[in-house]
Write a protein that holds these residues in place. Structure first.
Motif, PDB file in Angstrom:
ATOM      1  N   ILE A  21       0.842  -1.198   0.000  1.00 29.39           N
ATOM      2  CA  ILE A  21       0.000   0.000   0.000  1.00 29.39           C
ATOM      3  C   ILE A  21       0.877   1.247   0.000  1.00 29.39           C
ATOM      4  CG2 ILE A  21      -1.606   1.362   1.423  1.00 29.39           C
ATOM      5  CD1 ILE A  21      -2.934  -1.342   2.191  1.00 29.39           C
ATOM      6  N   LEU A  22       1.917   1.246   0.813  1.00 31.42           N
ATOM      7  CA  LEU A  22       2.841   2.391   0.846  1.00 31.42           C
ATOM      8  C   LEU A  22       3.512   2.581  -0.509  1.00 31.42           C
ATOM      9  CD1 LEU A  22       4.537   2.012   4.343  1.00 31.42           C
ATOM     10  CD2 LEU A  22       2.795   3.677   3.648  1.00 31.42           C
ATOM     11  N   ALA A  23       3.898   1.484  -1.145  1.00 33.65           N
ATOM     12  CA  ALA A  23       4.527   1.583  -2.467  1.00 33.65           C
ATOM     13  C   ALA A  23       3.551   2.199  -3.464  1.00 33.65           C
ATOM     14  CB  ALA A  23       4.980   0.203  -2.946  1.00 33.65           C
ATOM     15  N   ARG A  24       2.301   1.818  -3.386  1.00 33.41           N
ATOM     16  CA  ARG A  24       1.296   2.398  -4.287  1.00 33.41           C
ATOM     17  C   ARG A  24       1.109   3.883  -3.990  1.00 33.41           C
ATOM     18  NH1 ARG A  24      -1.473   5.436  -6.091  1.00 33.41           N
ATOM     19  NH2 ARG A  24      -3.423   5.248  -7.218  1.00 33.41           N
ATOM     20  N   LEU A  25       1.074   4.254  -2.720  1.00 28.60           N
ATOM     21  CA  LEU A  25       0.884   5.657  -2.355  1.00 28.60           C
ATOM     22  C   LEU A  25       2.099   6.512  -2.708  1.00 28.60           C
ATOM     23  CD1 LEU A  25      -1.045   5.305   1.019  1.00 28.60           C
ATOM     24  CD2 LEU A  25      -1.943   6.069  -1.200  1.00 28.60           C
ATOM     25  N   ALA A  26       3.257   5.899  -2.880  1.00 22.48           N
ATOM     26  CA  ALA A  26       4.440   6.639  -3.328  1.00 22.48           C
ATOM     27  C   ALA A  26       4.223   7.166  -4.743  1.00 22.48           C
ATOM     28  CB  ALA A  26       5.680   5.756  -3.260  1.00 22.48           C
ATOM     29  N   GLY A  60      -1.410   9.838   5.568  1.00 25.95           N
ATOM     30  CA  GLY A  60      -2.429  10.782   5.999  1.00 25.95           C
ATOM     31  C   GLY A  60      -3.680  10.489   5.199  1.00 25.95           C
ATOM     32  N   ARG A  61      -4.815  10.879   5.733  1.00 19.15           N
ATOM     33  CA  ARG A  61      -6.069  10.645   5.026  1.00 19.15           C
ATOM     34  C   ARG A  61      -6.829  11.955   4.978  1.00 19.15           C
ATOM     35  NH1 ARG A  61      -8.657   5.272   7.261  1.00 19.15           N
ATOM     36  NH2 ARG A  61      -9.479   5.104   5.176  1.00 19.15           N
ATOM     37  N   GLY A  62      -7.462  12.183   3.853  1.00 15.81           N
ATOM     38  CA  GLY A  62      -8.230  13.407   3.677  1.00 15.81           C
ATOM     39  C   GLY A  62      -9.531  13.130   2.955  1.00 15.81           C
ATOM     40  N   ARG A  63     -10.350  14.146   2.879  1.00 21.01           N
ATOM     41  CA  ARG A  63     -11.640  13.995   2.217  1.00 21.01           C
ATOM     42  C   ARG A  63     -11.777  15.117   1.197  1.00 21.01           C
ATOM     43  NH1 ARG A  63     -16.170  11.175   3.263  1.00 21.01           N
ATOM     44  NH2 ARG A  63     -15.483  10.530   5.305  1.00 21.01           N
ATOM     45  N   SER A  64     -12.164  14.728   0.003  1.00 21.43           N
ATOM     46  CA  SER A  64     -12.428  15.678  -1.060  1.00 21.43           C
ATOM     47  C   SER A  64     -13.783  15.311  -1.658  1.00 21.43           C
ATOM     48  CB  SER A  64     -11.324  15.600  -2.123  1.00 21.43           C
ATOM     49  OG  SER A  64     -11.643  16.443  -3.205  1.00 21.43           O
ATOM     50  N   ALA A  65     -14.783  16.133  -1.397  1.00 21.81           N
ATOM     51  CA  ALA A  65     -16.169  15.836  -1.800  1.00 21.81           C
ATOM     52  C   ALA A  65     -16.553  14.483  -1.200  1.00 21.81           C
ATOM     53  CB  ALA A  65     -16.314  15.875  -3.309  1.00 21.81           C
ATOM     54  N   GLN A  66     -16.973  13.539  -2.034  1.00 25.53           N
ATOM     55  CA  GLN A  66     -17.377  12.228  -1.507  1.00 25.53           C
ATOM     56  C   GLN A  66     -16.215  11.238  -1.436  1.00 25.53           C
ATOM     57  OE1 GLN A  66     -18.086  13.333  -4.559  1.00 25.53           O
ATOM     58  NE2 GLN A  66     -18.307  11.667  -6.023  1.00 25.53           N
ATOM     59  N   TRP A  67     -15.026  11.636  -1.886  1.00 30.92           N
ATOM     60  CA  TRP A  67     -13.881  10.733  -1.924  1.00 30.92           C
ATOM     61  C   TRP A  67     -12.998  10.904  -0.697  1.00 30.92           C
ATOM     62  CZ3 TRP A  67     -14.833   7.427  -5.549  1.00 30.92           C
ATOM     63  CH2 TRP A  67     -15.527   7.822  -6.678  1.00 30.92           C
ATOM     64  N   ARG A  68     -12.605   9.807  -0.124  1.00 30.42           N
ATOM     65  CA  ARG A  68     -11.647   9.826   0.980  1.00 30.42           C
ATOM     66  C   ARG A  68     -10.351   9.227   0.443  1.00 30.42           C
ATOM     67  NH1 ARG A  68     -11.774  10.263   6.749  1.00 30.42           N
ATOM     68  NH2 ARG A  68     -10.034   9.106   7.635  1.00 30.42           N
ATOM     69  N   THR A  69      -9.335  10.061   0.337  1.00 24.07           N
ATOM     70  CA  THR A  69      -8.059   9.603  -0.224  1.00 24.07           C
ATOM     71  C   THR A  69      -6.992   9.477   0.857  1.00 24.07           C
ATOM     72  OG1 THR A  69      -7.397  11.851  -0.757  1.00 24.07           O
ATOM     73  CG2 THR A  69      -8.513  10.617  -2.489  1.00 24.07           C
ATOM     74  N   SER A  70      -6.009   8.682   0.555  1.00 21.10           N
ATOM     75  CA  SER A  70      -4.855   8.507   1.438  1.00 21.10           C
ATOM     76  C   SER A  70      -3.621   8.988   0.703  1.00 21.10           C
ATOM     77  CB  SER A  70      -4.677   7.026   1.801  1.00 21.10           C
ATOM     78  OG  SER A  70      -5.798   6.544   2.500  1.00 21.10           O
ATOM     79  N   HIS A  71      -2.660   9.474   1.470  1.00 27.79           N
ATOM     80  CA  HIS A  71      -1.406   9.931   0.885  1.00 27.79           C
ATOM     81  C   HIS A  71      -0.242   9.536   1.794  1.00 27.79           C
ATOM     82  CE1 HIS A  71      -2.769  13.211   3.515  1.00 27.79           C
ATOM     83  NE2 HIS A  71      -1.486  13.375   3.780  1.00 27.79           N
ATOM     84  N   LEU A  72       0.896   9.344   1.179  1.00 29.56           N
ATOM     85  CA  LEU A  72       2.102   8.948   1.894  1.00 29.56           C
ATOM     86  C   LEU A  72       2.643  10.130   2.689  1.00 29.56           C
ATOM     87  CD1 LEU A  72       4.124   6.584   2.183  1.00 29.56           C
ATOM     88  CD2 LEU A  72       5.356   7.536   0.248  1.00 29.56           C
ATOM     89  N   ARG A  73       3.095   9.851   3.900  1.00 28.17           N
ATOM     90  CA  ARG A  73       3.759  10.862   4.723  1.00 28.17           C
ATOM     91  C   ARG A  73       5.181  10.363   4.983  1.00 28.17           C
ATOM     92  NH1 ARG A  73       1.005  12.054   9.945  1.00 28.17           N
ATOM     93  NH2 ARG A  73       2.371  13.839   9.859  1.00 28.17           N
TER      94      ARG A  73
END
Length: 116
Positions: A21-26, A60-73
């Motif tokens: 998952i981390l590799a994908r978020l990279a 980290g996780r965030g919300r944009s409209a109806q989408w909840r996305t994850s990003h690498l920290r």
């Protein structure tokens, strides 16, 4: 249960699914559905992995409209890498000593009575 930060980070990194998952978020931000695609596990299972990664500070996780996305920290990865760096320096020094010793053995003239 591990409570120090490095233990939490390394426990999160111990799982191959979480490392994937981390590799994908990279590569960039992704939704749970995006992250679940290559795995034969349920969306709730991926969500549980994300919670572990988030708790460790790796994502980290965030919300944009109806989408909840994850990003690498990167901070937690930097912390783990910094801890490992000490041991890399140790092994580099040890391997350097071994290399020197082997070089001396190879370059040493044969001793009297040797069969070579």
């Amino acid at each position: 249960m591990a409570t120090d930060r490095l233990s939490i980070i390394f426990a999160a990194l111990a799982d191959p699914t979480r490392r994937a998952i981390l590799a994908r978020l990279a590569e960039g931000d992704a939704t749970v559905t995006d992250l679940a695609e290559p795995f034969p596990i349920s969306l709730p299972a991926v969500s549980r992995h994300l919670k572990v990664l988030e708790h460790a500070g790796l994502i980290g996780r965030g919300r944009s409209a109806q989408w909840r996305t994850s990003h690498l920290r990167g901070e937690a990865l930097r912390e783990a890498a910094g801890w490992m760096e000490t041991y890399r320096e140790f092994w580099d020094a040890r391997l350097g000593l071994l290399d020197d010793h082997l070089r001396r053995l190879i370059e040493a003239p044969p001793t009297k009575g040797s069969t070579s």
